[in-house]
Design an enzyme around this catalytic site. Structure first.
Site, short mmCIF file in Angstrom:
data_model
loop_
_atom_site.label_atom_id
_atom_site.label_comp_id
_atom_site.label_asym_id
_atom_site.label_seq_id
_atom_site.Cartn_x
_atom_site.Cartn_y
_atom_site.Cartn_z
N ASP A 1 -1.95 -9.13 10.63
CA ASP A 1 -1.95 -8.33 9.37
C ASP A 1 -2.74 -9.24 8.39
O ASP A 1 -2.41 -10.10 8.03
CB ASP A 1 -0.90 -7.71 8.77
N ASP B 1 -5.52 -4.72 6.53
CA ASP B 1 -4.93 -3.77 5.45
C ASP B 1 -5.84 -3.17 4.30
O ASP B 1 -6.52 -3.89 3.64
CB ASP B 1 -3.77 -4.65 4.83
N GLU C 1 -7.67 -0.72 8.37
CA GLU C 1 -6.70 0.28 8.09
C GLU C 1 -7.66 1.27 6.99
O GLU C 1 -8.25 0.46 6.02
CB GLU C 1 -5.42 -0.06 7.56
N HIS D 1 4.88 1.91 10.00
CA HIS D 1 5.76 1.26 9.21
C HIS D 1 5.71 2.13 7.80
O HIS D 1 6.50 1.85 7.00
CB HIS D 1 5.68 -0.18 8.95
N ASP D 2 4.63 2.81 7.57
CA ASP D 2 4.44 3.59 6.49
C ASP D 2 4.60 5.20 6.71
O ASP D 2 4.60 6.00 5.59
CB ASP D 2 2.94 3.38 5.94
O1 TEU Z 1 -0.83 0.97 3.17
C1 TEU Z 1 -1.81 1.61 2.58
C2 TEU Z 1 -1.40 2.75 2.12
O2 TEU Z 1 -2.34 3.57 1.55
C3 TEU Z 1 0.13 3.20 2.06
O3 TEU Z 1 0.51 2.58 0.99
C4 TEU Z 1 0.19 4.75 1.68
O4 TEU Z 1 -0.41 5.19 0.75
C5 TEU Z 1 1.62 4.90 1.84
O5 TEU Z 1 2.29 4.38 2.83
C6 TEU Z 1 1.78 6.51 2.27
O6 TEU Z 1 3.01 6.85 2.44
C7 TEU Z 1 -1.20 -0.31 3.41
C8 TEU Z 1 0.17 -1.06 4.23
O7 TEU Z 1 0.45 -0.39 5.42
C9 TEU Z 1 1.55 -0.67 3.67
O8 TEU Z 1 2.59 -1.14 3.89
C10 TEU Z 1 1.16 -1.47 2.16
O9 TEU Z 1 2.41 -1.28 1.22
C11 TEU Z 1 -0.07 -1.16 1.41
O10 TEU Z 1 -1.27 -1.26 2.38
C12 TEU Z 1 -0.39 -2.26 0.47
O11 TEU Z 1 -0.90 -3.33 1.10
#
Ligand code: TEU
Ligand code: CA
Length: 554
Positions: free
Chosen positions: A98, A199, A252, A324-325
């Site tokens: 990542d 990311d 992403e 994971h989000d």
């Molecule tokens: O996620 C980007 C992101 O937009 C998410 O935070 C999203 O808004 C949220 O999960 C919606 O539920 C990436 C990573 O995947 C995330 O784990 C990080 O927290 C974020 O970037 C910051 O680095």
């Protein structure tokens, strides 16, 4: 369409902290991953994406990096990492890291120096501005709630953070920052990693002058920080940094629509090999990620089909329904009670038979479900905790808030991997950093391994089929019965060969109208013991998936 290894790959996402703990401290680690490589190998996946494993104070579980060239102590050492990479490669599995370079941790030495003085060499590594009328420089809001700016008392200026205050945004306008990123990429590529998942990579260019956002609600300012004016240039720099390596780039891309992403991943003129897009995981949310609304299956299939059609032959899709989000897919798009098996398998069929590269979130292959912790004390995710506090402060009923958290929290996907029925689901003999989902007695890898009809073995079969039939990877996408409100039906065409897939996205029987099928067509895989021929008027049971292959050409 060009043949590339990453189009043929199946990705397995490892959230190290929750995968396997090897030393009983309650935190998953790299030796734990090494121990489980045979499991992944047998599953058939051949590309591992590791969520961040770098040194980090863990304000956002590793997405706040304080050293890009070191490993988080709880996860192990650089020697452990080298052993992991080597072990993957010996099994013909690849591994991507990542790359989190929209922001760093505020504990990164760059930021420490940057905040120390206005004339620091590192000042312009970040985005500093004077305040305005005793407030922040503009009205932008952060993804985790609250303003996107914090006042730093040391120099009396504000710094930008699109995520937590402990994640200051790097200033990509500064060529020195870009060169640092290139050096970090080269450091890992020279070690032999096979690419990066990048990311929030479309947030790195902000509009000059950082104007006030026009949208007062939600993510104010997004039109000025997403898909910004110099993104093409920065993407070009990133792409160039990868030349000479056989590496894949997965971006992403938040807050980007189909046309925008299609440009980023265009096979001829684009910059990324593929993109993790958000449209299909936003259909069942109202304004924010904690506002669930009912999902009409028709909107889901229309969205997925639109991406298939637009990118067919021109770009490449990431196929995912969870990570994971996001909440667990079987709880969100299926039915984790009445039709747990059926809906988990139907969703797997969808991900593995569309055009693109499937991404499996750890635990998805055994149908892991959302968790519903009773108390907010049991949650760990910063966005969940911030949301709770914000809503409580505004006077809302805590029980109502918890209900939305149960459905939407990122922690749904972050509970420990369920290996077996032993203590803590076999994840750790210590106290896990986050609670184990109590359903592990019935949902775990060990029992599914033994059962030929399990979700796990269904995934293995799907992955094997994908490796055996190039049509599943490269075939064109043609939709059938487009107006059908509940069935998603399509064909994949490759020369004379044809795969027909019909999926019932709903919990009730649904009927469709399919054109005739060649007499050579045979059932390939399905989630009920017997399957009807998908031609003429065909009736599908709840969450049924039917696949027929006509492979005259091979
Ligand atoms: O996620 C980007 C992101 O937009 C998410 O935070 C999203 O808004 C949220 O999960 C919606 O539920 C990436 C990573 O995947 C995330 O784990 C990080 O927290 C974020 O970037 C910051 O680095
Ligand atoms: Ca550990």
């Amino acid at each position: 369409m060009e043949k590339r290894w990453w189009k043929e790959a199946v990705v397995y996402q490892i959230y190290t902290r929750s995968f396997k703990d090897s030393n009983a401290d309650g935190i998953g680690d790299i030796p734990g991953i090494i121990e489980k490589l045979p499991y992944l190998d047998e599953l058939g996946v051949d590309l591992i994406w590791l969520n961040p494993i770098y040194r980090s104070p863990n304000d956002d579980n590793g997405y706040d990096i304080s050293n890009y060239r070191d490993i988080m102590a709880e996860f192990g050492s650089m020697e452990d990492f080298d052993r992991l990479l080597d072990a993957c490669h010996r099994r013909n599995m690849r591994l991507i890291m990542d790359l989190v370079v929209n922001h760093s941790s505020d504990e990164h030495p760059w930021f420490q120096a940057s905040r120390s003085a206005r004339d620091s060499y590192y000042r312009d590594y970040y985005v500093w501005r004077p305040g305005r009328e005793n407030g922040p420089p503009n009205n932008w809001r952060s993804f985790f709630g609250g303003p996107a700016w914090d006042l730093d008392s040391e120099t009396g200026e504000y710094y930008l953070h699109l995520f937590s205050p402990k994640q200051p945004d790097l200033n990509w306008e500064n060529p020195r920052v870009r060169r640092e990123v290139r050096d970090i990429m080269r450091f890992w590529l020279d070690k032999g990693v096979d690419g990066f998942r990048m990311d929030v990579i479309n947030l790195i260019s902000k509009v000059d002058g950082l104007p006030d956002g026009r949208d007062p609600e939600g993510l104010t300012g997004h039109e000025f920080f997403a898909n910004g004016p110099r993104l093409g240039e920065y993407f070009g720099f990133i792409k160039e940094s990868l030349t000479g390596y056989d590496a894949v780039s997965v971006g992403e891309t938040v807050l980007a629509d189909l046309e925008t992403v299609a440009g980023y991943v265009d096979e001829k003129n684009g910059f990324l090999n593929m993109a993790i897009n958000f449209e299909h995981v936003s259909l069942d949310r109202d304004r924010g990620s904690f506002d669930p609304i009912e999902l009409d299956p028709r909107r889901l299939k229309e969205n997925l089909a639109a991406w298939q059609r637009r990118l067919d032959g021109r770009g490449w899709n990431c196929l995912y329904l969870s990570n994971h989000d996001q909440p667990r897919q079987v709880s969100r798009f299926g039915d984790d009670r009445r039709y747990h098996q059926e809906s988990a398998k139907m969703l797997a069929t969808l991900l593995h038979t569309l055009q693109g590269t499937p991404f499996i979130m750890q635990g998805e292959e055994i149908g892991m479900t959302n968790v519903a912790f009773e108390s907010i004390e049991e949650y760990r995710d910063i966005s969940t905790l911030n949301y709770y506090r914000e809503r409580v402060d505004s006077g809302e009923d805590p029980a109502a808030i918890m209900q939305r958290i149960h459905v939407c929290s990122r922690d749904n996907a972050r509970t420990p991997m369920q290996w077996d029925t032993s203590v803590n689901a076999g994840f750790s003999s210590g106290r896990p950093w986050i609670g184990v989902n109590p359903d592990y007695a019935s949902i775990n890898a060990a029992s599914q391994y033994e059962n030929p009809d399990s979700i796990l073995n269904y995934y293995r079969k799907l992955i094997r089929l994908r490796k055996a039939h190039p049509l599943i990877v490269y075939g064109d996408f043609v939709e059938l019965d487009r107006e059908n409100p509940r069935l998603f039906a399509y064909e994949r065409l490759w020369g004379e060969a044809k795969l027909r897939v019909v999926l019932n996205l709903s919990s009730t029987e649904a009927e469709g109208q399919m054109p005739p099928l060649g007499t050579e067509a045979r059932p390939l895989i399905g989630n009920y013991p017997d399957q009807a021929r998908p031609e003429g008027g065909v009736l599908l049971r709840p969450y049924e998936a039917i696949c027929y292959l006509d492979n005259r050409a091979y």
